[in-house]
Design an enzyme around this catalytic site. Structure first.
Site, PDB file in Angstrom:
ATOM      1  N   PHE A  24      -4.552  17.102   5.128  1.00 32.14           N
ATOM      2  CA  PHE A  24      -3.250  16.873   4.491  1.00 32.14           C
ATOM      3  C   PHE A  24      -2.117  17.674   5.136  1.00 32.14           C
ATOM      4  O   PHE A  24      -1.102  17.943   4.501  1.00 32.14           O
ATOM      5  CB  PHE A  24      -3.310  17.174   2.982  1.00 32.14           C
ATOM      6  CG  PHE A  24      -4.469  16.504   2.312  1.00 32.14           C
ATOM      7  CD1 PHE A  24      -4.495  15.131   2.139  1.00 32.14           C
ATOM      8  CD2 PHE A  24      -5.562  17.245   1.880  1.00 32.14           C
ATOM      9  CE1 PHE A  24      -5.579  14.504   1.543  1.00 32.14           C
ATOM     10  CE2 PHE A  24      -6.648  16.631   1.290  1.00 32.14           C
ATOM     11  CZ  PHE A  24      -6.661  15.262   1.120  1.00 32.14           C
ATOM     12  N   GLU A  94      -8.562  12.137  14.922  1.00 28.62           N
ATOM     13  CA  GLU A  94      -9.836  12.693  14.424  1.00 28.62           C
ATOM     14  C   GLU A  94     -10.685  13.213  15.588  1.00 28.62           C
ATOM     15  O   GLU A  94     -11.900  13.004  15.650  1.00 28.62           O
ATOM     16  CB  GLU A  94     -10.628  11.632  13.628  1.00 28.62           C
ATOM     17  CG  GLU A  94      -9.883  11.037  12.447  1.00 28.62           C
ATOM     18  CD  GLU A  94      -9.781  11.981  11.249  1.00 28.62           C
ATOM     19  OE1 GLU A  94     -10.267  13.143  11.325  1.00 28.62           O
ATOM     20  OE2 GLU A  94      -9.198  11.559  10.237  1.00 28.62           O
TER      21      GLU A  94
END
Ligand code: ZN
Length: 203
Positions: A24, A94
């Site tokens: 986040f 990622e």
């Protein structure tokens, strides 16, 4: 700032940028922002992500605020080389879940004149450096650390504290599973759960 004006001269120059932080922290949003600007500058762009990340949709990099861009899932980092011919700006999302060869892949692309933008988690839920991220920090020309907000005190968050008991590192994040915490609150939370654990074993 140099990163905001990446086209300079006639010679094709490559380099590596890393955008990293906790869950986040907005790292995917920052990756998407940079990729969109490159696209506006008429550059050929492509985002790759590990096949492991099945959240939301297969073909799009989706950030938590649903600001998405097309992406190509690949099984191994070496596949990125074959799929990025004629691509001027390669984005990798990622990155912490890719194999260790990603470091060589990024170097090879940058050496060929490609701008490489890598986004990934800097630390796992135990606060340990995650996958190839430390090596990518080392070889990159530019490293940007982004921060979430600590869910307990409102300071800048540094850690991804895991709320579930699953020990598998490849639990990909959702709000229910992880909370971003600052250094102090993270260690408080770890101490709390250790106390709870010793209490349950005593019972
Ligand atoms: Zn805090």
């Amino acid at each position: 700032m140099f990163l905001e004006n990446p086209i300079s001269g006639t010679k094709k120059r490559g380099w590596i940028e890393v955008v990293s932080g906790s869950m986040f922290s907005g790292k995917t949003e920052e990756l998407i922002r940079r990729m969109k600007r490159a696209k506006i500058a008429q550059q050929r762009v492509e985002i790759f992500k590990p096949k492991i990340d099945k959240r939301y949709s297969e073909m799009r990099v989706v950030s938590h605020d649903a600001n998405s861009i097309h992406s190509t899932p690949v099984a191994k980092s070496i596949d990125i080389l074959a799929l990025s011919e004629n691509i001027e700006v390669v984005g990798i999302d990622e990155a912490q879940f890719f194999d260790n060869q990603l470091v060589d892949v990024c170097n090879e692309l940058a050496n060929k004149g490609v701008r490489v933008i890598v986004a990934g988690l800097d630390m796992d839920f135990q606060g340990k450096p995650f996958g190839s991220m430390p090596a990518l920090f080392a070889i990159a020309e530019y490293v940007t650390k982004v921060h979430a907000i600590c869910m307990r005190c409102g300071n800048l968050a540094h850690h991804s504290h895991r709320l579930s008991a699953d020990d598998n590192l490849v639990v990909v994040g959702e709000k229910e599973i992880y909370e971003p915490l600052c250094r102090d609150c993270y260690h408080e939370a770890i101490n709390e759960s250790e106390k709870e654990e010793s209490l349950t074993t005593l019972r």
